[in-house]
Design a protein around this motif. Structure first.
Motif, mmCIF file in Angstrom:
data_model
loop_
_atom_site.group_PDB
_atom_site.id
_atom_site.type_symbol
_atom_site.label_atom_id
_atom_site.label_comp_id
_atom_site.label_asym_id
_atom_site.label_seq_id
_atom_site.Cartn_x
_atom_site.Cartn_y
_atom_site.Cartn_z
ATOM 1 N N LEU A 14 0.818 -1.197 -0.016
ATOM 2 C CA LEU A 14 0.019 0.028 -0.011
ATOM 3 C C LEU A 14 0.929 1.159 -0.243
ATOM 4 N N ASP A 15 2.110 1.187 0.718
ATOM 5 C CA ASP A 15 2.882 2.291 0.822
ATOM 6 C C ASP A 15 3.516 2.808 -0.609
ATOM 7 N N ILE A 16 3.915 1.637 -1.529
ATOM 8 C CA ILE A 16 4.376 2.131 -2.825
ATOM 9 C C ILE A 16 3.265 2.349 -3.842
ATOM 10 N N ALA A 17 1.975 1.873 -3.679
ATOM 11 C CA ALA A 17 1.174 1.751 -4.564
ATOM 12 C C ALA A 17 1.034 2.821 -5.658
ATOM 13 N N ASN A 18 1.198 4.214 -4.910
ATOM 14 C CA ASN A 18 0.887 5.223 -5.763
ATOM 15 C C ASN A 18 2.332 5.727 -6.570
ATOM 16 N N ARG A 19 3.249 5.193 -6.115
ATOM 17 C CA ARG A 19 4.368 5.619 -6.802
ATOM 18 C C ARG A 19 5.186 5.117 -8.062
ATOM 19 N N HIS A 20 4.360 4.126 -8.556
ATOM 20 C CA HIS A 20 4.641 3.802 -9.809
ATOM 21 C C HIS A 20 3.291 3.197 -10.636
ATOM 22 N N LEU B 26 -5.857 -1.776 -2.277
ATOM 23 C CA LEU B 26 -4.984 -1.239 -3.525
ATOM 24 C C LEU B 26 -6.070 -0.663 -4.509
ATOM 25 N N ARG B 27 -7.532 -1.195 -4.601
ATOM 26 C CA ARG B 27 -8.403 -0.882 -5.654
ATOM 27 C C ARG B 27 -8.724 0.539 -5.312
ATOM 28 N N LEU B 28 -8.326 1.009 -4.136
ATOM 29 C CA LEU B 28 -8.730 2.696 -3.515
ATOM 30 C C LEU B 28 -7.867 3.434 -4.303
ATOM 31 N N PHE B 29 -6.659 3.211 -4.604
ATOM 32 C CA PHE B 29 -5.818 4.056 -5.350
ATOM 33 C C PHE B 29 -6.061 3.948 -6.757
ATOM 34 N N PRO B 30 -6.051 5.335 -7.242
ATOM 35 C CA PRO B 30 -6.111 5.689 -8.624
ATOM 36 C C PRO B 30 -5.301 4.556 -9.421
ATOM 37 N N SER B 31 -3.980 4.747 -9.033
ATOM 38 C CA SER B 31 -2.730 4.298 -9.954
ATOM 39 C C SER B 31 -2.889 2.707 -9.963
ATOM 40 N N THR B 32 -3.475 1.975 -8.774
ATOM 41 C CA THR B 32 -3.751 0.614 -9.073
ATOM 42 C C THR B 32 -5.080 -0.050 -9.136
ATOM 43 N N ARG B 33 -5.982 0.897 -9.256
ATOM 44 C CA ARG B 33 -7.512 0.644 -9.304
ATOM 45 C C ARG B 33 -7.934 -0.511 -10.314
ATOM 46 N N ASN B 34 -7.041 -0.233 -11.514
ATOM 47 C CA ASN B 34 -7.621 -1.262 -12.623
ATOM 48 C C ASN B 34 -6.278 -1.953 -13.028
ATOM 49 N N VAL B 35 -5.254 -2.274 -12.044
ATOM 50 C CA VAL B 35 -4.083 -3.160 -12.727
ATOM 51 C C VAL B 35 -4.470 -4.592 -12.363
ATOM 52 N N PRO B 36 -4.183 -5.356 -13.581
ATOM 53 C CA PRO B 36 -4.628 -6.727 -13.387
ATOM 54 C C PRO B 36 -3.705 -7.622 -12.206
#
Lengths: 369, 129
Positions: free
Chosen positions: A54-60, A83-93
């Motif tokens: 969760l800490d790095i979810a938004n960094r990449h 993780l689905r709450l972060f825009p950057s990981t919301r749709n990552v497979p």
């Protein structure tokens, strides 16, 4: 540039162009094994806990997430939910990894979270690569699509600058020139200079508008019309006043009969008529004659007539097509007459031309009221 | 009583300084007194001074902070401002759905002057009543 700096830049570029995969697994040996397997096709970032993920979810921008269902600090399902709450990981497979089945394990729960599938540990090399190939191909297509969208956005900004932001400074030039021309104190020579400045600024404004209209037309968008009650006679008088100031040595004669009102886009009608009258001044000799005929209750017919050079017969059939030799001048792009036709058509009207040495060149526009 | 100077006072709202300056010179040459404001919010302050209402307002649509649409809406709800004729001058299309005079940039000067003369003529008639 120092060697170390260059190295940093290179790896930065590499990281950007290579897909990045997040591995979340509490077992260091398993993480190392996955890193080995994935590294040839993607950059791996691995963490050992749900919290760290969760800490790095938004960094990449991750191409995929491989996550163990049984993490030391949380279960994988709960972590993916967060993780689905972060825009950057919301749709990552997501691919779930599992070894033994904890009592709460439910394959269905993972799929409900949008997981693409499961991999049993120790991970089989072939199975992992097959799934990764699919994921990375999809990721690459997504990247390409986003790049195309960005290109389109840049194009829109460019057209916006061309079409809109240039018009305000042009306005300032034209109004300033006009202020000077309205003063009675200028010498004949000065008037000529200012008129030339204004004439060329007008020409620039016309070109900008033509390019914008052409681009819009090519993109399949119809010319927007803001119809309102409009009098073509008024429009002609204004154009003649404008053009007369910047062509002080020429005469434009306007003749009216009957009622000249209709439901048209005033700015567009003005665009057409100033283009035709401007052309007549540019290419013709002597007086330019503009006749507005309102005797037909269904339509108004406007003819713009000049003598002088005629349009070669072979050019007439394609005169209203874009980028044609006959419709372009040494100043123009050959879009003017094309736009004229498009505007008239958008109003449900027609435009035609005749050009002979005896009777001169006559452009006839018909505007249904 | 409205004096002749007030009768021909025009407020120009546009965030482009040169546009405002050239508009001021152009209209001054025609006998108008012009005040310019680069921001619609400041313009509303100027208009708050009821003793000196303009006979017409020329306003741009796209401006930072309060844009022309918001300004038009503010004028619509204010009883004192509702009656002031407005000419919209913008590089960004016709403000459909709003009943105002519209001129696209670059401004057709003859039409602008004609519109203003018509408006101020109307304003004079109202003042004379």
């Amino acid at each position: 540039m120092s060697r170390s700096t260059r190295h940093l830049v290179d790896s930065d570029l590499m990281a950007r162009s290579r897909p990045v995969i997040l591995v979340v697994d509490g077992d260091p040996a398993s993480r190392m094994k996955l890193r080995e397997l994935i590294s040839p096709v993607a950059t791996v970032i691995d963490v050992g806990s749900g919290e760290a993920a969760l800490d790095i979810a938004n960094r990449h921008e991750f191409a995929a997430i491989l996550i163990d269902v049984d993490l030391p600090d949380a279960d994988g399902f709960a972590t993916v939910t967060r993780l689905r709450l972060f825009p950057s990981t919301r749709n990552v497979p997501v691919l779930f990894l599992w070894h033994t089945s904890p009592e709460w394990f439910s394959e269905r729960r993972g799929y409900e979270l949008g997981a693409l599938g499961y991999l049993r540990k120790p991970v089989d090399h072939t199975a992992l690569r097959a799934k990764l190939d699919v994921l990375l191909t999809l990721h690459q297509r997504g990247v390409e699509l986003r790049e195309k969208t960005r290109e389109a956005q840049v194009r829109d900004i460019y057209m916006g600058v061309l079409g809109h932001d240039l018009r305000t400074p042009l306005s300032a030039i034209l109004m300033s020139a006009r202020s000077l021309l309205m003063q009675g104190e200028l010498t004949v020579k000065d008037r000529g200079v200012v008129a030339r400045m204004a004439r060329n600024a007008e020409r620039m404004a016309g070109l900008i508008r033509d390019i914008l209209d052409y681009t819009r037309n090519q993109a399949g968008q119809a010319l927007p019309l803001a119809r309102r009650p409009t009098d073509i006679g008024d429009i002609c008088s204004e154009i003649v006043e404008e053009l007369g100031l910047v062509h002080p040595d020429r005469t434009i004669v306007v003749s009216h009969n009957a009622e000249l009102g209709g439901d048209w886009d005033r700015e567009r009608v003005e665009q057409v008529l100033s283009n035709l009258i401007g052309n007549a001044l540019e290419h013709g000799d002597g007086n330019v004659l503009v006749s507005c005929d309102g005797t037909d209750p269904q339509m108004v017919v406007v003819r713009v007539h000049n003598h002088g050079n005629t349009i070669p017969e072979e050019l007439l059939p394609t005169l209203f097509e874009p980028f044609q030799r006959g419709s372009s001048t040494r100043f123009g792009l050959g879009l003017g007459l094309y736009i004229v036709r498009e505007v008239v058509r958008a109003h449900g009207g027609t435009v035609g031309v005749t050009s002979t040495p005896e009777s001169g060149t006559i452009f006839t526009t018909r505007w249904p009221r | 009583m409205i004096s002749d100077t007030q009768d021909k006072f025009v407020l120009v709202i546009d965030d482009d300084e040169d546009f405002c300056a050239s508009m001021r010179e152009l209209l001054a040459g025609r006998g108008y007194t012009v005040r310019t404001s680069p921001r619609a919010r400041d313009a509303l302050d100027i208009l708050g001074d009821a003793t000196n209402a303009p006979c017409a307002i020329i306003v741009d649509l796209r401006m930072p902070d309060v844009d022309g649409y918001a300004f038009l809406a503010a004028c619509q709800v204010d009883v004192r401002l509702r009656e002031i004729p407005i000419v919209v001058v913008s590089a960004y299309g016709d403000p459909t759905g709003i009943e105002v005079d519209f001129l696209s940039k670059p401004v057709n000067v003859s039409r602008l002057l004609r519109s203003l003369d018509k408006i101020t003529g109307v304003a004079r008639r109202v003042a004379a009543r």
